[in-house]
Design an enzyme around this catalytic site. Structure first.
Site, PDB file in Angstrom:
ATOM      1  N   ILE A 154      24.198  20.145  75.930  1.00 38.55           N
ATOM      2  CA  ILE A 154      23.631  21.100  74.967  1.00 38.55           C
ATOM      3  C   ILE A 154      23.931  20.663  73.539  1.00 38.55           C
ATOM      4  CG2 ILE A 154      23.721  23.503  74.175  1.00 38.55           C
ATOM      5  CD1 ILE A 154      24.378  24.253  77.146  1.00 38.55           C
ATOM      6  N   CYS A 204      31.455  23.691  73.812  1.00 39.66           N
ATOM      7  CA  CYS A 204      32.451  23.176  74.753  1.00 39.66           C
ATOM      8  C   CYS A 204      32.709  24.254  75.807  1.00 39.66           C
ATOM      9  CB  CYS A 204      33.743  22.816  74.015  1.00 39.66           C
ATOM     10  SG  CYS A 204      34.433  24.178  73.091  1.00 39.66           S
ATOM     11  N   PRO A 205      33.264  23.862  76.950  1.00 38.16           N
ATOM     12  CA  PRO A 205      33.542  24.876  77.981  1.00 38.16           C
ATOM     13  C   PRO A 205      34.732  25.742  77.591  1.00 38.16           C
ATOM     14  CG  PRO A 205      34.312  22.718  78.693  1.00 38.16           C
ATOM     15  CD  PRO A 205      33.639  22.506  77.369  1.00 38.16           C
ATOM     16  N   THR A 231      27.170  30.107  71.538  1.00 39.84           N
ATOM     17  CA  THR A 231      26.272  30.314  72.687  1.00 39.84           C
ATOM     18  C   THR A 231      26.944  29.773  73.949  1.00 39.84           C
ATOM     19  OG1 THR A 231      25.206  28.188  72.285  1.00 39.84           O
ATOM     20  CG2 THR A 231      24.124  30.129  71.344  1.00 39.84           C
ATOM     21  N   SER A 232      28.278  29.549  73.870  1.00 43.34           N
ATOM     22  CA  SER A 232      28.958  28.869  74.976  1.00 43.34           C
ATOM     23  C   SER A 232      29.628  29.864  75.927  1.00 43.34           C
ATOM     24  CB  SER A 232      29.931  27.847  74.397  1.00 43.34           C
ATOM     25  OG  SER A 232      30.093  26.803  75.288  1.00 43.34           O
ATOM     26  N   ARG A 233      30.811  30.312  75.583  1.00 44.37           N
ATOM     27  CA  ARG A 233      31.486  31.350  76.351  1.00 44.37           C
ATOM     28  C   ARG A 233      32.260  32.230  75.372  1.00 44.37           C
ATOM     29  NH1 ARG A 233      28.460  30.530  79.795  1.00 44.37           N
ATOM     30  NH2 ARG A 233      28.803  29.927  81.956  1.00 44.37           N
ATOM     31  N   ASP A 257      25.804  34.723  71.372  1.00 39.87           N
ATOM     32  CA  ASP A 257      25.045  35.027  72.589  1.00 39.87           C
ATOM     33  C   ASP A 257      26.003  35.414  73.708  1.00 39.87           C
ATOM     34  OD1 ASP A 257      22.584  35.135  74.132  1.00 39.87           O
ATOM     35  OD2 ASP A 257      23.377  33.399  75.220  1.00 39.87           O
ATOM     36  N   GLU A 262      32.200  40.609  77.717  1.00 37.72           N
ATOM     37  CA  GLU A 262      30.804  40.898  78.075  1.00 37.72           C
ATOM     38  C   GLU A 262      30.618  41.304  79.539  1.00 37.72           C
ATOM     39  OE1 GLU A 262      29.159  36.849  77.338  1.00 37.72           O
ATOM     40  OE2 GLU A 262      28.482  36.892  79.426  1.00 37.72           O
ATOM     41  N   HIS A 294      23.674  37.207  76.150  1.00 36.93           N
ATOM     42  CA  HIS A 294      23.739  36.057  77.066  1.00 36.93           C
ATOM     43  C   HIS A 294      22.336  35.689  77.595  1.00 36.93           C
ATOM     44  CE1 HIS A 294      26.919  33.779  79.544  1.00 36.93           C
ATOM     45  NE2 HIS A 294      25.807  33.058  79.477  1.00 36.93           N
TER      46      HIS A 294
HETATM   47  P1  NAD Z   1      28.721  19.687  79.095  1.00 36.22           P
HETATM   48  O1  NAD Z   1      29.749  19.619  80.164  1.00 36.22           O
HETATM   49  O2  NAD Z   1      27.542  18.774  79.183  1.00 36.22           O
HETATM   50  O3  NAD Z   1      29.407  19.452  77.669  1.00 36.22           O
HETATM   51  C1  NAD Z   1      30.611  20.069  77.291  1.00 36.22           C
HETATM   52  C2  NAD Z   1      31.292  19.136  76.303  1.00 36.22           C
HETATM   53  O4  NAD Z   1      32.451  19.804  75.821  1.00 36.22           O
HETATM   54  C3  NAD Z   1      31.752  17.799  76.924  1.00 36.22           C
HETATM   55  O5  NAD Z   1      31.288  16.719  76.131  1.00 36.22           O
HETATM   56  C4  NAD Z   1      33.269  17.908  76.905  1.00 36.22           C
HETATM   57  O6  NAD Z   1      33.916  16.668  76.729  1.00 36.22           O
HETATM   58  C5  NAD Z   1      33.473  18.822  75.707  1.00 36.22           C
HETATM   59  N1  NAD Z   1      34.792  19.444  75.683  1.00 36.22           N
HETATM   60  C6  NAD Z   1      35.586  19.791  76.733  1.00 36.22           C
HETATM   61  N2  NAD Z   1      36.750  20.306  76.262  1.00 36.22           N
HETATM   62  C7  NAD Z   1      36.673  20.271  74.911  1.00 36.22           C
HETATM   63  C8  NAD Z   1      37.574  20.641  73.887  1.00 36.22           C
HETATM   64  N3  NAD Z   1      38.786  21.152  74.156  1.00 36.22           N
HETATM   65  N4  NAD Z   1      37.174  20.460  72.603  1.00 36.22           N
HETATM   66  C9  NAD Z   1      35.966  19.908  72.320  1.00 36.22           C
HETATM   67  N5  NAD Z   1      35.077  19.536  73.253  1.00 36.22           N
HETATM   68  C10 NAD Z   1      35.430  19.716  74.535  1.00 36.22           C
HETATM   69  O7  NAD Z   1      28.263  21.211  79.032  1.00 36.22           O
HETATM   70  P2  NAD Z   1      26.893  21.797  78.447  1.00 36.22           P
HETATM   71  O8  NAD Z   1      25.863  21.818  79.532  1.00 36.22           O
HETATM   72  O9  NAD Z   1      26.575  21.148  77.163  1.00 36.22           O
HETATM   73  O10 NAD Z   1      27.321  23.324  78.218  1.00 36.22           O
HETATM   74  C11 NAD Z   1      28.262  23.686  77.226  1.00 36.22           C
HETATM   75  C12 NAD Z   1      28.693  25.114  77.468  1.00 36.22           C
HETATM   76  O11 NAD Z   1      27.562  25.980  77.243  1.00 36.22           O
HETATM   77  C13 NAD Z   1      29.090  25.387  78.936  1.00 36.22           C
HETATM   78  O12 NAD Z   1      30.455  25.170  79.105  1.00 36.22           O
HETATM   79  C14 NAD Z   1      28.711  26.823  79.148  1.00 36.22           C
HETATM   80  O13 NAD Z   1      29.887  27.605  79.012  1.00 36.22           O
HETATM   81  C15 NAD Z   1      27.747  27.148  78.000  1.00 36.22           C
HETATM   82  N6  NAD Z   1      26.437  27.617  78.466  1.00 36.22           N
HETATM   83  C16 NAD Z   1      25.964  28.790  77.978  1.00 36.22           C
HETATM   84  C17 NAD Z   1      24.710  29.257  78.357  1.00 36.22           C
HETATM   85  C18 NAD Z   1      24.121  30.544  77.822  1.00 36.22           C
HETATM   86  O14 NAD Z   1      23.133  31.054  78.374  1.00 36.22           O
HETATM   87  N7  NAD Z   1      24.651  31.107  76.743  1.00 36.22           N
HETATM   88  C19 NAD Z   1      23.961  28.510  79.267  1.00 36.22           C
HETATM   89  C20 NAD Z   1      24.479  27.300  79.738  1.00 36.22           C
HETATM   90  C21 NAD Z   1      25.719  26.859  79.337  1.00 36.22           C
END
Ligand code: NAD
Length: 331
Positions: A154, A204-205, A231-233, A257, A262, A294
């Site tokens: 993302i 990031c996760p 938009t992550s968590r 988001d 939530e 979300h």
């Molecule tokens: P991904 O696994 O492709 O990328 C996550 C990146 O975060 C990786 O490059 C990883 O190295 C990096 N990371 C891990 N720990 C870190 C830290 N401490 N500091 C900095 N970077 C760190 O995941 P993605 O598919 O890009 O998704 C990212 C996040 O988006 C997911 O974890 C999920 O929680 C969230 N998400 C939200 C929605 C939504 O509807 N709002 C939908 C999908 C995913």
């Protein structure tokens, strides 16, 4: 495979049926999966879950006791699953690692542009027949510095979109990615990213290292009036700290988001009840805060993709062809 689908909405059922062709047998259940509802999974082989299901060790113990062998997540994140408990109970966990990174990145951009150009406020003014522009002043995105934390699937999509706006993009990731460097993006320490960015977007996760990444200290290091987008968590942001930042003006804009509390709020209709969460209620009072429930993943393409990968995961697990399943490694 007999699958109990928890937290099921009409669109989940529609998209699972669209590609299933009668292969797997689904029981569509509206409640979230928690230790209180886990017994509903009796007489199934797998549970199919989403972001706000609570797969705690208690819940997983009950699932194992009724013979559940697989947890099939129809999402990417798995911070809501106790993986140690899954390993102990020998329950395999699969997920949808990628469905549409574009959907989430584009939603982050929607939040950025809505906040920047005050679209939410402008629309209510126009509906009121009120056309003064005071208070709606925005800024050019061109030339601004965007700090992206997490440059996975993302994050990279967002970087490309923001570069298209003419922004200067910097990034931070615990695993820097050559594809990102090739885009001309410089990796920075978190402190550098905080001090240099006009907009900070989180990709990031959520884990023990990233819980409350955005807190009093990190906000204190940011540029005054910074825009923060999550938009992550929800747990990445300390909501109380960000409210303090909004009150002082240190945080100029906030786009969410996701929200750390939530689970009992989003994806439901509470329009006839009184909002009980006072922290969330406070967030809603700021005109420079925009919150969606979300929905960043919620595009037609993403739902199709979630459904196809989920069905593939089920088929791979059923046939024992684990190489074709998107397994989450258990330690
Ligand atoms: P991904 O696994 O492709 O990328 C996550 C990146 O975060 C990786 O490059 C990883 O190295 C990096 N990371 C891990 N720990 C870190 C830290 N401490 N500091 C900095 N970077 C760190 O995941 P993605 O598919 O890009 O998704 C990212 C996040 O988006 C997911 O974890 C999920 O929680 C969230 N998400 C939200 C929605 C939504 O509807 N709002 C939908 C999908 C995913």
């Amino acid at each position: 495979m007999k699958v109990a689908v928890f937290s099921c909405k009409a669109y989940d059922k529609e998209h699972l049926e669209k590609f299933n062709n009668g292969k797997h047998e689904f029981s569509y259940l509206t409640p979230h999966l928690t230790k209180l509802t886990a017994l509903l999974a009796s007489e199934h082989d797998a549970v199919c879950c989403f972001v706000n299901d609570q797969l705690t060790s208690d819940c997983i113990e009950i699932l194992a006791s009724v013979g559940i062998k697989y947890i099939v997540l129809r999402c990417a994140g798995y911070n809501n699953v106790d993986l140690d408990a899954c390993e102990k109970q020998q329950i395999k966990v699969v997920r949808v690692p990628e469905y549409s990174p574009y959907a989430v990145a584009e939603h982050a951009v929607a939040l950025i542009m809505d906040l920047n150009r005050n679209i939410h406020r402008a629309f209510s003014r126009v509906r009121d027949n009120y056309y003064l522009l005071d208070g709606l002043l925005g800024f050019d995105m061109h030339g601004k510095t965007i700090g992206v934390i997490g440059t996975g699937k993302i994050g990279i999509c967002l970087i490309k979109i923001m570069q298209g706006f003419g922004c200067h993009v910097i990034a931070h990731d615990v695993h820097p990615n050559d594809k990102v460097k090739a885009l001309g993006v410089e990796y920075k320490t978190l402190n550098e990213l905080y001090t240099q960015s006009d907009v900070i977007s989180l990709h990031c996760p959520l884990n023990a290292d990233t819980h409350h990444l955005i807190n009093d200290t990190s906000i204190g290091k940011m540029k005054k009036g910074v825009m923060i987008i999550n938009t992550s968590r929800g747990g990445l942001v300390d909501t109380i700290a960000v409210i303090k930042g909004l009150k002082s003006g240190q945080v100029g804009y906030l786009g969410l988001d996701v929200y750390e509390e939530e689970t009992d709020l989003f994806f439901e209709d509470f329009s006839n009840t009184v909002l009980q969460d006072d922290v969330f209620a406070r967030l809603l009072t700021f005109s420079n805060v925009v919150i969606t429930g979300h929905q960043a993943f919620f595009t037609r393409e993403a739902l199709d993709s979630i459904s196809k990968v989920t069905l593939n995961n089920l088929t791979a697990l059923e046939s024992g062809d684990l190489e074709k399943a998107c397994l989450i490694p258990l330690s």
